[in-house]
Design an enzyme around this catalytic site. Structure first.
Site, PDB file in Angstrom:
ATOM      1  N   SER A 240      36.664  37.546  51.952  1.00 23.71           N
ATOM      2  CA  SER A 240      35.450  36.830  51.511  1.00 23.71           C
ATOM      3  C   SER A 240      35.051  37.259  50.101  1.00 23.71           C
ATOM      4  O   SER A 240      35.531  36.684  49.108  1.00 23.71           O
ATOM      5  CB  SER A 240      34.327  37.041  52.520  1.00 23.71           C
ATOM      6  OG  SER A 240      33.929  38.391  52.598  1.00 23.71           O
ATOM      7  N   ARG A 241      34.200  38.269  50.005  1.00 24.09           N
ATOM      8  CA  ARG A 241      33.868  38.842  48.698  1.00 24.09           C
ATOM      9  C   ARG A 241      33.864  40.351  48.881  1.00 24.09           C
ATOM     10  O   ARG A 241      33.372  40.874  49.892  1.00 24.09           O
ATOM     11  CB  ARG A 241      32.490  38.376  48.213  1.00 24.09           C
ATOM     12  CG  ARG A 241      32.468  36.946  47.682  1.00 24.09           C
ATOM     13  CD  ARG A 241      33.223  36.779  46.357  1.00 24.09           C
ATOM     14  NE  ARG A 241      33.202  35.406  45.857  1.00 24.09           N
ATOM     15  CZ  ARG A 241      34.115  34.471  46.125  1.00 24.09           C
ATOM     16  NH1 ARG A 241      35.123  34.737  46.913  1.00 24.09           N
ATOM     17  NH2 ARG A 241      34.004  33.267  45.597  1.00 24.09           N
ATOM     18  N   GLU A 270      35.892  43.517  41.170  1.00 21.65           N
ATOM     19  CA  GLU A 270      37.117  42.829  40.804  1.00 21.65           C
ATOM     20  C   GLU A 270      37.235  42.582  39.306  1.00 21.65           C
ATOM     21  O   GLU A 270      36.241  42.155  38.720  1.00 21.65           O
ATOM     22  CB  GLU A 270      37.069  41.481  41.534  1.00 21.65           C
ATOM     23  CG  GLU A 270      38.347  41.091  42.178  1.00 21.65           C
ATOM     24  CD  GLU A 270      38.136  39.926  43.127  1.00 21.65           C
ATOM     25  OE1 GLU A 270      37.633  40.133  44.238  1.00 21.65           O
ATOM     26  OE2 GLU A 270      38.471  38.820  42.710  1.00 21.65           O
ATOM     27  N   HIS A 288      43.245  38.452  45.347  1.00 21.66           N
ATOM     28  CA  HIS A 288      42.314  37.327  45.540  1.00 21.66           C
ATOM     29  C   HIS A 288      43.070  35.998  45.596  1.00 21.66           C
ATOM     30  O   HIS A 288      42.867  35.107  44.765  1.00 21.66           O
ATOM     31  CB  HIS A 288      41.222  37.312  44.460  1.00 21.66           C
ATOM     32  CG  HIS A 288      39.988  36.574  44.894  1.00 21.66           C
ATOM     33  ND1 HIS A 288      38.729  36.876  44.455  1.00 21.66           N
ATOM     34  CD2 HIS A 288      39.826  35.530  45.749  1.00 21.66           C
ATOM     35  CE1 HIS A 288      37.845  36.047  45.007  1.00 21.66           C
ATOM     36  NE2 HIS A 288      38.500  35.223  45.795  1.00 21.66           N
TER      37      HIS A 288
END
Ligand code: GLV
Ligand code: GLV
Length: 327
Positions: A240-241, A270, A288
């Site tokens: 997700s994040r 990130e 990602h």
């Protein structure tokens, strides 16, 4: 027909760019395959009617201000939009759109691929074999854990979480627990899945997969306390994040082997990784790539363009995340 000025912060699939160009668009595009600096975005948006941005661009009030009154739409090429100050956009009655739906199955596939890879030591075994260390079948060589009929906990059962739950229940006869801000009764029946507290989910799941959006409420939802509730045999998967997990706490917990492992596609800062993360051997870290298939990225491009064109035409875009501006 009026020509609209549009700024695109980085190249997306060519078919989407071609589609855009068919629509009387004066396109300014970053031709380099890199993230633009804030200054470059500030310059780029100036006087534009539309902006197509990426999840790696921070779109704040200053950028909206720099664009000026001509700006009619911000269309992001992603489902997650935590990089955009939607509150500031809403104040300016500026629609913000995302690309939900088309990347659901693709991202769920990656979550499952990570789950299987970490549990069955696929990456580790590949490295070992390439390095010439494979000397023949071994009764105790690289023993992983079973997946079928185990318990999976889905944290956030929206589109992607549901698609992971479906793979788990139907494909692998897993018991599915889920936590969410609301219940999904239909899906519960269909997949025989159980709604429970985050605490119960953390304590009982063999696999935990994170599918909440990043908001003020979900930042560090999985901190040290939550990580320590997990079983020593649990694997954690995040597509997700990154900031939903306290990454430094995760490094500590993995180092001490409090949980079995983690497979991550997203990171808190990130593209930087928390110190020590990449040195651990009980993790898999990917770049990602949740929605990174040719088919899905093409569809995301087309949807971003459709959203943009609707916004430019003064229509309600199909995937507006702040529809209250039209009330
Ligand atoms: C990818 O992370 C997305 O939000 O689309
Ligand atoms: C995002 O697409 C989600 O609802 O999981």
């Amino acid at each position: 027909m009026k020509t609209h000025k549009v700024f695109l912060t980085r190249k997306i699939p060519q078919s989407a760019i071609d589609y855009l160009k068919k629509h009387n668009i004066d396109l300014e595009l970053n031709e380099e395959d890199r993230v633009l600096t804030k200054d470059e975005i500030l310059r780029g948006v100036k006087g534009k009617d539309g902006l197509i941005c990426l999840l790696t661009d921070t779109i704040d009030a200053e950028i909206m201000e720099a664009a000026g009154d001509s700006l009619k739409i911000i269309a992001t090429y992603a489902v997650g939009y935590n990089n955009i100050d939607v509150v500031a956009a809403t104040k300016r009655k500026l629609p913000v759109t995302n690309t939900p739906g088309v990347l659901t199955d693709t991202t769920a596939d990656l979550a499952f691929a990570l789950l299987m890879s970490i549990s069955r030591k696929i990456v580790e075994s590949d490295k070992f074999t390439r390095a010439g260390e494979f000397k023949g079948w071994g009764p105790l060589l690289q023993l992983g854990n079973d997946i079928y009929q185990k318990t999976i906990g889905i944290v956030g059962c929206g589109r992607i979480g549901s698609a992971v739950a479906e793979r788990a229940a139907k494909g692998f006869q897993m018991k599915v627990l889920y936590s969410d801000t609301r219940r999904h009764e239909e899906l519960e029946k269909k997949l025989n899945m159980e709604y429970c507290s985050l605490e119960k989910l953390l304590k009982e799941s063999d696999y935990i997969s994170i599918h909440v959006p990043l908001t003020d409420k979900t930042k560090h939802l999985i901190g040290e306390k939550e990580l320590l509730m997990m079983k020593p045999s649990t694997y954690l998967i995040n597509t997700s994040r990154g900031a939903v997990i306290d990454e430094q706490a995760l490094v500590r917990v993995l180092k001490d082997k409090h949980i079995a492992g983690a497979a991550l596609d997203v990171y808190e800062h990130e593209p930087a990784l928390a110190p020590g993360l990449a040195e651990l051997d009980n993790i898999i870290i990917t770049a990602h790539i949740g929605s990174a298939t040719i088919e899905t990225r093409t569809k995301m491009g087309m949807i971003a363009v459709e959203n943009l064109l609707a916004g430019l035409a003064g229509k309600v875009p199909p995937n507006c995340v702040n529809p209250e501006i039209y009330e």
